[in-house]
Scaffold this active site. Structure first.
Site, short mmCIF file in Angstrom:
data_model
loop_
_atom_site.label_atom_id
_atom_site.label_comp_id
_atom_site.label_asym_id
_atom_site.label_seq_id
_atom_site.Cartn_x
_atom_site.Cartn_y
_atom_site.Cartn_z
N GLU A 281 9.49 15.35 9.51
CA GLU A 281 8.88 15.19 10.82
C GLU A 281 7.39 15.46 10.72
O GLU A 281 6.98 16.54 10.30
CB GLU A 281 9.44 16.24 11.78
CG GLU A 281 10.68 15.84 12.48
CD GLU A 281 11.01 16.86 13.57
OE1 GLU A 281 11.11 18.05 13.25
OE2 GLU A 281 11.18 16.44 14.71
N LYS B 101 13.87 32.17 26.55
CA LYS B 101 12.67 32.49 25.76
C LYS B 101 11.93 31.17 25.55
O LYS B 101 12.26 30.38 24.67
CB LYS B 101 13.12 33.07 24.42
CG LYS B 101 12.11 33.98 23.76
CD LYS B 101 10.77 33.37 23.49
CE LYS B 101 10.69 32.64 22.17
NZ LYS B 101 9.33 32.04 21.98
N CYS C 38 11.10 15.12 19.68
CA CYS C 38 12.17 15.19 18.66
C CYS C 38 12.71 13.80 18.36
O CYS C 38 13.03 13.49 17.22
CB CYS C 38 13.28 16.10 19.13
SG CYS C 38 13.99 15.62 20.72
#
Ligand code: NAD
Length: 477
Positions: A379, A171, A280
């Site tokens: 983040e 996905k 990330c």
């Protein structure tokens, strides 16, 4: 219009609905993908299961390796095409998109070679027994992929899973699917059996959730945000399905006064502006020893001012952010910085050619960011570097470990003993000394601790995660 790819066939979603695909460089719709649902996931999982039971489990490890190697070569032959797709879909500058395609080639090459080297052990035991361990695939693995590096994350996750003998239902993120649909078509062309690799597109809360809940999924590899990682883990816990979580980071770059600044500065900049900071492992916190704080910020400030931001096709230092909501997220962080009187050292420039409808953000260097401020804790996922100073090694470690994340750390020092002490004391999955990312080698295991997740992908280590260990004890005496 893009279709799902299930059992080596392009198929529309059973919902009949689609999602528009935007080019982040100009904000315009240029394609559409299927808005799939639980029924489509069910079809894909059944196709994968049939493939596993009827064909794939009979394919020898050596033959799997040959298939993966053929796919690697095929991707290499289509690297320019795939890079162009990624450039448009994700807004990646040309060089970055090409690097991602090259990494995908390398992932399949590496995992092709690994297929027949994944061995069990024999264990010395009591007289009359022979004991061995077998590494068996989980079966049907589900892969939920984020939009920031679709090809790279597909390579490290699906490459490892296929190599270990699993079949995959993937996905991709609703914001960036196109390259992965194309790779699945290429896999069919090189001989992957129908059902070994299936792509189902759609929204996370619909089709991602359906994938995570499906009882036919035997293992889930999730790469994405910590909040969705929590949901995945909760859903998977209901049926005790194993999960690998590759989540976010707030990674520090720690610069001591004895560091080679000429080497450190370009790396520090690249680590926060690569992919417009939507990485990330972005080095988003800069911790600097007090005695060189001012001169280093001055040099970095000059470099930031020279950074240029523009459409992906212009191949500048920085491309657009993925979508408007991501741009808004970065703006919100920067307005919080203003409210808290956090000083801005410098900003790059958005070029005149950048359309107003694109999602651009100038790289921004902030200083004296309080350690507990959300800019130093959360983040941003944009090109925003937060600098702060430290007094000594102990203080550096304290600041480095002062977030809920633990993905990557960079340490810049010439002192060998300190290099080891820092590597030991920093709580993160990776520590890079006098470099950052080691060039991204596919051989290097990667993953986090704390809220950055658990489990490892990349490298040979990933194959342990994509298998389960069976102990077989035979009594013969
Ligand atoms: P996200 O969590 O919003 O989405 C990731 C994927 O999960 C997408 O495919 C999305 O459709 C799907 N998803 C969303 N809601 C879901 C649900 N309820 N159930 C199942 N699936 C769902 O993250 P994002 O915004 O796409 O990516 C950015 C995040 O990913 C950042 O936090 C970043 O640090 C992280 N990331 C981590 C790594 C790593 O290796 N640690 C690598 C890349 C990105």
């Amino acid at each position: 219009m893009q279709l799902n790819y299930i059992a080596n066939t392009s198929v529309p979603s059973s919902s009949g609905k689609t999602i528009p695909v935007l080019d982040p460089s100009d904000g315009q719709v240029f394609d559409e993908i299927q808005r799939s649902n639980a029924a489509d996931i069910d079809t894909a999982v059944r196709a994968a299961r049939d493939c596993l039971d009827l064909v794939w489990h009979r394919v020898s490890a050596a033959e799997r390796g040959r298939l993966l190697m053929r796919l690697s070569a095929k991707i290499a032959a289509h690297a320019d095409e795939l890079a162009l797709i990624e450039q448009r879909d994700c807004g990646k500058p040309v060089k970055q998109a090409k690097a991602d395609a090259a990494a995908l080639v390398r992932y399949f090459e590496f995992y092709a070679g690994a297929c027949d080297k994944l061995h069990g052990e024999t264990i010395p035991y009591q007289d009359g027994y022979s004991v061995m361990t077998w590494r068996e695939p989980h079966g049907v693995t589900g892969h939920i992929i984020p939009w920031n590096y679709p090809m790279q994350i597909f390579g490290r996750s699906v490459g490892g899973a296929l190599a270990a003998g699993n079949v995959c239902v993937v996905k991709p993120a609703e914001d960036a699917c196109l390259s992965l649909i194309r790779v699945a078509q290429l896999a069919a062309e090189v001989g992957f059996p129908a059902g070994a690799l299936n792509i189902v597109t759609g929204y996370g809360h619909e089709v991602g959730d359906a994938l995570a809940r499906h009882k036919g999924i035997d293992h889930i590899s999730f790469t994405g945000s910590p909040s969705v990682g929590t949901l995945i883990q909760q859903v998977a816990a209901e049926r005790h399905c194993p999960v690998t979580l590759e989540l976010g980071g707030k990674s520090p770059q720690i610069v001591f006064a004895d560091a080679d600044l000429d080497a450190a500065i370009p790396t520090i900049i690249n680590a926060i502006v690569q992919n417009a900071g939507q990485t990330c492992s972005a080095g988003s916190r800069l911790l600097v020893e007090q005695s060189i704080y001012e001169p280093l910020l001055e040099r970095l400030g000059q470099a930031f001012e020279n950074l240029r931001v523009g459409p992906a096709a212009m191949d500048l230092d920085v491309g657009p952010l993925i979508r408007q909501s991501q741009q808004q997220r970065v703006w919100d962080f920067l307005s919080d910085a203003q409210v808290a009187n956090i000083p801005m050292v410098a900003q790059g420039q958005i070029v005149d050619e950048a359309p107003d409808t694109g999602f651009y953000q100038a790289p921004t260097l902030l200083r004296d960011v309080p350690v507990m401020h959300r800019l130093a804790q959360e983040e941003v996922f944009g090109p925003v570097l937060c600098a702060m100073s430290f007094n000594n090694e102990e203080h550096a470690v304290e600041l480095a470990n002062a977030t809920r994340f633990g993905l990557v750390a960079g340490v810049w020092t010439r002192d060998g003993a300190r290099q080891f002490r820092m590597a030991k004391q920093i709580k993160s999955g990776q520590v890079f000394i006098n470099n950052y990312g080691a060039g991204g080698g596919v051989e290097l295991p990667f993953g986090g601790v704390k809220s950055s997740g658990y489990g490892r992908e990349k490298g040979f280590e990933a194959l342990y995660g994509f298998t389960t260990l069976k102990t077989v004890a035979i009594r013969h005496g």
